[in-house]
Design an enzyme around this catalytic site. Sequence first.
Site, PDB file in Angstrom:
ATOM      1  N   ASN A  72       0.822  -1.208   0.000  1.00 59.00           N
ATOM      2  CA  ASN A  72       0.000   0.000   0.000  1.00 59.00           C
ATOM      3  C   ASN A  72       0.859   1.262   0.000  1.00 59.00           C
ATOM      4  O   ASN A  72       0.474   2.287  -0.573  1.00 59.00           O
ATOM      5  CB  ASN A  72      -0.911   0.005   1.230  1.00 59.00           C
ATOM      6  CG  ASN A  72      -1.904  -1.147   1.218  1.00 59.00           C
ATOM      7  OD1 ASN A  72      -2.188  -1.719   0.166  1.00 59.00           O
ATOM      8  ND2 ASN A  72      -2.442  -1.497   2.384  1.00 59.00           N
ATOM      9  N   ASN A 172       0.082  -1.537  -6.910  1.00 60.90           N
ATOM     10  CA  ASN A 172      -0.241  -2.524  -5.871  1.00 60.90           C
ATOM     11  C   ASN A 172      -1.735  -2.487  -5.567  1.00 60.90           C
ATOM     12  O   ASN A 172      -2.290  -1.400  -5.333  1.00 60.90           O
ATOM     13  CB  ASN A 172       0.531  -2.190  -4.582  1.00 60.90           C
ATOM     14  CG  ASN A 172       0.176  -3.131  -3.448  1.00 60.90           C
ATOM     15  OD1 ASN A 172       0.501  -4.308  -3.478  1.00 60.90           O
ATOM     16  ND2 ASN A 172      -0.525  -2.609  -2.445  1.00 60.90           N
ATOM     17  N   GLU A 173      -2.368  -3.652  -5.581  1.00 57.65           N
ATOM     18  CA  GLU A 173      -3.784  -3.791  -5.164  1.00 57.65           C
ATOM     19  C   GLU A 173      -4.634  -2.604  -5.621  1.00 57.65           C
ATOM     20  O   GLU A 173      -5.325  -1.968  -4.819  1.00 57.65           O
ATOM     21  CB  GLU A 173      -3.867  -3.969  -3.637  1.00 57.65           C
ATOM     22  CG  GLU A 173      -3.179  -5.237  -3.170  1.00 57.65           C
ATOM     23  CD  GLU A 173      -3.427  -5.610  -1.710  1.00 57.65           C
ATOM     24  OE1 GLU A 173      -3.952  -4.775  -0.950  1.00 57.65           O
ATOM     25  OE2 GLU A 173      -3.082  -6.745  -1.340  1.00 57.65           O
ATOM     26  N   TYR A 244      -4.051 -13.686   2.416  1.00 53.19           N
ATOM     27  CA  TYR A 244      -3.639 -13.836   3.819  1.00 53.19           C
ATOM     28  C   TYR A 244      -4.686 -14.699   4.507  1.00 53.19           C
ATOM     29  O   TYR A 244      -5.885 -14.549   4.249  1.00 53.19           O
ATOM     30  CB  TYR A 244      -3.570 -12.470   4.511  1.00 53.19           C
ATOM     31  CG  TYR A 244      -2.482 -11.574   3.959  1.00 53.19           C
ATOM     32  CD1 TYR A 244      -1.168 -11.716   4.377  1.00 53.19           C
ATOM     33  CD2 TYR A 244      -2.772 -10.595   3.005  1.00 53.19           C
ATOM     34  CE1 TYR A 244      -0.154 -10.912   3.878  1.00 53.19           C
ATOM     35  CE2 TYR A 244      -1.768  -9.778   2.494  1.00 53.19           C
ATOM     36  CZ  TYR A 244      -0.463  -9.939   2.937  1.00 53.19           C
ATOM     37  OH  TYR A 244       0.534  -9.134   2.435  1.00 53.19           O
ATOM     38  N   GLU A 292       2.120 -11.589  -2.615  1.00 53.29           N
ATOM     39  CA  GLU A 292       1.860 -11.406  -1.177  1.00 53.29           C
ATOM     40  C   GLU A 292       1.111 -12.623  -0.674  1.00 53.29           C
ATOM     41  O   GLU A 292       0.005 -12.905  -1.154  1.00 53.29           O
ATOM     42  CB  GLU A 292       1.026 -10.145  -0.894  1.00 53.29           C
ATOM     43  CG  GLU A 292       1.828  -8.866  -0.980  1.00 53.29           C
ATOM     44  CD  GLU A 292       1.048  -7.634  -0.528  1.00 53.29           C
ATOM     45  OE1 GLU A 292       0.229  -7.737   0.412  1.00 53.29           O
ATOM     46  OE2 GLU A 292       1.268  -6.572  -1.130  1.00 53.29           O
TER      47      GLU A 292
HETATM   48  O1  AHR Z   1       1.482  -6.736   3.455  1.00 53.02           O
HETATM   49  C1  AHR Z   1       0.666  -5.809   4.091  1.00 53.02           C
HETATM   50  C2  AHR Z   1      -0.314  -5.141   3.143  1.00 53.02           C
HETATM   51  O2  AHR Z   1      -1.231  -6.084   2.685  1.00 53.02           O
HETATM   52  C3  AHR Z   1       0.270  -4.567   1.870  1.00 53.02           C
HETATM   53  O3  AHR Z   1       0.735  -3.273   2.042  1.00 53.02           O
HETATM   54  C4  AHR Z   1      -0.905  -4.583   0.947  1.00 53.02           C
HETATM   55  O4  AHR Z   1      -0.511  -4.732  -0.395  1.00 53.02           O
HETATM   56  C5  AHR Z   1      -1.777  -5.715   1.433  1.00 53.02           C
HETATM   57  O5  AHR Z   1      -3.078  -5.344   1.586  1.00 53.02           O
END
Ligand code: AHR
Length: 507
Positions: A72, A172-173, A244, A292
């Site tokens: 982020n 990113n995202e 995650y 990630e």
């Molecule tokens: O890795 C932590 C955060 O998770 C990163 O900044 C982002 O890309 C994701 O949401």
Amino acid sequence: MKTVRVILDKEYTIGTADPRIFGSFVEMLGRGVYGGIYEPGHPEADENGFRKDVMQLVRDLHLSVVRFPGGNFVSNYRWEDGVGPRESRPKRLDMAWMTTETNEFGTGEFIEWCRQSGTSPMMAVNLGTRGPLDAANLVEYCNHEGGTAWSDLRRSHGAEKPYDVKLWCLGNEMDGSWQMGAKTATEYGRTAHEAGKLMKWIDPSVELVVCGSSSRHMQSYGAWESTVLEEAYDIADYLSLHTYYGNADGDTENFLARTMDMDAFISEVVSTCDYVQAKLRKKKKIHLSFDEWNVWFHSSEETNRLMEKTARWGSALPLLQDIYTMEDALVVGEILITLLNHADRVRIACEAQLVNVIGMIMTENGGSAWRQSIYWPFAQASSLAQGGTVYRAVVRAPKHDTKDFTDVPMVELAAVGGKDGGLSLFAVNRDLKEEARISVDLRGFGENALSGATTMHDADLLAVNSAAAPDRVRPFALQGAEIRDGILTATLPAASWNVLTLKETKG
Ligand code: AHR
């Protein structure tokens, strides 16, 4: 005890395990950099301010690539802030993490740190609040020999030779509402295409990762991937995936089944890439960059509290400092197995993140550094599997259902052949109570001797490592594994991560 049969055939392969599957990530966030890899004044700091104790732990991970500077954070990053004399670098508000960025550490420091830790940089450009020109300028600064404004600026900063950064993430995202400068799929796809075009014109050797969805659970998932690829296919080499997993509700059986989600995620994104390839009638295949992945949930409340109340606009705060347990290490082991078993299409993957911030390594400011539980499966797989041949292992294991998943196999396993013969088996027994008696028929692999057998398990699935007890959770010898008449047998303890290595004695 339950019985598990593994069927392997030397002719039946998935692909080569690209070394870049064993990458990690350092974001300008929390204590990832400051107090993590970099802490001038620390007794272990070298002349660059890099912590040598952390560097040694990093080297032992055999990381192929490290992604930087976000995450982020990158979506409002002015890379020029982080180059040149330190004393003139500006402090900026970082709205991604509600902190103040001092810019003491930037591109040059990162490249030097990569060199010293034996890894390669994977840099991200800001396509949130900035665009193609700034991205192109950064590539010129990093990779152009000299004789132009940006390349001569790098030389004036003491770097005669180009940094030669080969791998770049285009933002990113960008689908996430939390992202600074978030975009629709079409907006992002167009911007990525134009940025990528300029970056490749400046340095045709670079490889580019376009942003896929932030997770499989985004509402626009699927449509996002196909639209972005339709806009940016010609410049894209890889499409990103992020995920995650957590166990906030304490349902460990369900937690240990989460890689079923990851497996499906990868297959779906592969299908989407191939759909766009067919639709556009392209020869080139798009590969995946799972840049990630990790377990992330322990620190969420504390991070929100720090960001919202106590320390808004502070620097180097203890954000996202998950302390990892034995059961988290099992999920990380399963994730590595899943990535290996998709080696045909997953060519890059970054464990997120390296130090302190959801990190494999933890440090104290001014104090010690130690390995978290999740460090171990990564270090073992990374040192044994890079560049090896991944075999399509058929695992005949009992299955069970959990809250969110059906037909969850008791054992997850990846089999990777070494370049000089031999074989490494990585296996998680995810059953919480029962041992798994595995047998692997190796008769198609010549004659082999067992060269190593380790396991990692603990009666307390919530056991963790700490400064006071840095080796509480770590691998140790697995007893009783043997090869007889070409059949390998081993008993995998309940809830365990296991590594068995074989040396070819006759081909
Ligand atoms: O890795 C932590 C955060 O998770 C990163 O900044 C982002 O890309 C994701 O949401």
